[in-house]
Design an enzyme around this catalytic site. Structure first.
Site, PDB file in Angstrom:
ATOM      1  N   ASP A  89       0.859  -1.185   0.000  1.00 34.29           N
ATOM      2  CA  ASP A  89       0.000   0.000   0.000  1.00 34.29           C
ATOM      3  C   ASP A  89       0.896   1.236   0.000  1.00 34.29           C
ATOM      4  O   ASP A  89       1.707   1.427   0.906  1.00 34.29           O
ATOM      5  CB  ASP A  89      -0.897  -0.008   1.243  1.00 34.29           C
ATOM      6  N   ASP A  95      -3.144   2.562  -5.908  1.00 35.25           N
ATOM      7  CA  ASP A  95      -2.000   2.626  -5.001  1.00 35.25           C
ATOM      8  C   ASP A  95      -1.850   1.406  -4.107  1.00 35.25           C
ATOM      9  O   ASP A  95      -1.136   1.463  -3.102  1.00 35.25           O
ATOM     10  CB  ASP A  95      -2.084   3.887  -4.136  1.00 35.25           C
ATOM     11  N   GLU A  96      -2.465   0.290  -4.440  1.00 34.36           N
ATOM     12  CA  GLU A  96      -2.291  -0.896  -3.621  1.00 34.36           C
ATOM     13  C   GLU A  96      -2.493  -2.159  -4.448  1.00 34.36           C
ATOM     14  O   GLU A  96      -3.197  -2.163  -5.460  1.00 34.36           O
ATOM     15  CB  GLU A  96      -3.241  -0.903  -2.423  1.00 34.36           C
TER      16      GLU A  96
END
Length: 410
Positions: A15, A109-110
């Protein structure tokens, strides 16, 4: 896939920390250490990403900007640049795939990674996580937090507790030791309503939830939810890392800065949303059998309407005209919502199938529109998105802020 077939904590959840803000700080290092947030900064904008300095004041993602400024009057607002974030995301995901092909992006974003097959090359999972974080930092300048566990559920919890810019490994044999002291709200699917119901049964921690008889849980939350909560609270999560997710629906929505009653403005935004949705369908090689709209009025009442088509489509004009018809239909419904200014409008396509997957006649009603779309797509591939667009979409858009796309960002 059972836990026993996994080698230690071989599921990673990576993350990126305060991703949008972190990308902006690469070009604005003078903001480091100061409370900042990425947001449009207009009346109805929300916080897209907040720095950890801002979070200490209670500022969070998705918080209305007015509330954020109340909590942190010195908050520095950074206008969003989504293309920059998408480019940074592409670089980060490429780095992930240098360690394993088993990468499942969850958002911009993860991602989950399964590194079982990479151990001989890179070492144990904790060493892979260390190298991954270092490589991301060296090549992009961005911080990342990593959780390692034997299941996806626990890996994601571990990454949250590793923040900011940290790493936490939960060996499979320590899974219950890690899980059971946590509050029940840590479990996926336990929102305010479910938590309130469980608290009413004196169930406050994951351990208490794990010890609750499943028949008792069924009476509180229903059969399906009870089974899921029972499995997760006991550390069981059979889901594998999935590299290719089948899209179930595609759509976009936008929130207006000022409530809109002007039908010309609404139609123009329906065209814009339909255009973006159709482009994504064609890029995916898919067609939609159902078109839907979502309308949120000034009093926050939200309605959705949909229509199943005689034949699946990815033609911009078919999606747009269907959306307009559905909007017209709202006004004609007996006992339907009265005419009111609109706060949010959206277009969504569902029942997706591969192009050519439906049985068509010798001539599709959409064929001429499809030919236009093919030409537009070719021009945009050569000259970019601005190479060709509808004249109606060139109008100024001061009345629309913070477009909140429903698309997965990758």
């Amino acid at each position: 896939m059972s836990d026993s077939s996994r080698i230690g904590a071989s599921i990673l959840h990576v993350d990126m920390d305060s991703f949008f803000v972190s990308v902006e700080l690469l070009e604005q290092p003078e903001l480091r250490g100061k409370p900042s947030a990425v947001s449009q900064g207009t009346g109805r904008s929300v916080v897209s990403s907040a720095s950890y300095e801002a979070r200490r004041f209670g500022v969070r993602s998705a918080m209305p900007i007015g509330r954020a400024m109340q909590l942190c009057p010195q908050l520095i607002l950074i206008p969003p640049r989504f293309e920059k974030y998408r480019e940074a995301s592409r670089k980060v995901m490429e780095i992930f795939r240098e360690f394993t092909p088993l990468v499942e992006p969850l958002s911009i974003d993860e991602a989950f990674l399964d590194v079982r097959g990479s151990i001989r090359l890179f070492g144990p999972p904790v060493e892979i996580a260390r190298q991954l974080r270092q490589r991301v930092r060296e090549r992009t300048g961005l911080p990342a937090s990593v959780g390692l566990a034997g299941t996806k559920f626990v890996a994601k919890l571990a990454s949250q507790r590793a923040k900011p810019d940290g790493m936490l490994e939960i060996p499979p044999e320590r899974t219950l030791d890690f899980l059971h002291p946590l509050p029940i709200e840590a479990i996926w699917g336990v929102g305010k309503t479910t938590a309130r119901a469980l608290h009413g049964r004196a169930i406050h921690t994951v351990g208490e939830l794990a010890r609750e008889p499943i028949d008792s849980l069924r009476r509180v939350v229903g059969n399906a939810a009870a089974q899921k909560l029972h499995e997760l609270s006991n550390g069981r999560d059979e889901r594998s890392v999935v590299t290719n997710r089948a899209e179930k629906s595609i759509g976009h929505e936008e929130t207006f800065a000022v409530d809109q009653a002007d039908r010309a403005v609404l139609d123009r935004e329906l065209l814009r949303l339909s255009t973006r949705t159709a482009e994504r369908l064609r890029a995916l090689g898919a067609e939609a059998g159902t078109i839907g709209i979502k309308v949120r009025y000034s009093d926050f009442e939200t309605v959705s309407r949909s229509r199943t088509l005689p034949e699946a489509t990815n033609a911009t004009q078919r999606i747009y005209r269907t959306a307009c018809d559905l909007l017209d239909g709202l006004a004609r419904e007996p006992g339907g919502p009265p005419p009111r200014p609109v706060r949010l409008i959206g277009v969504r396509t569902e029942q997706l199938i591969p192009v050519g997957g439906s049985l068509l006649g010798l001539w599709s009603d959409d064929e001429e529109w499809r030919a236009v779309d093919r030409t537009v797509d070719e021009v945009r591939q050569r000259f970019g998105r601005d190479g060709l667009t509808s004249a109606r979409l060139l109008a100024q858009r001061e009345e629309v802020v913070d477009p909140r796309s429903l698309e997965p960002p990758l």
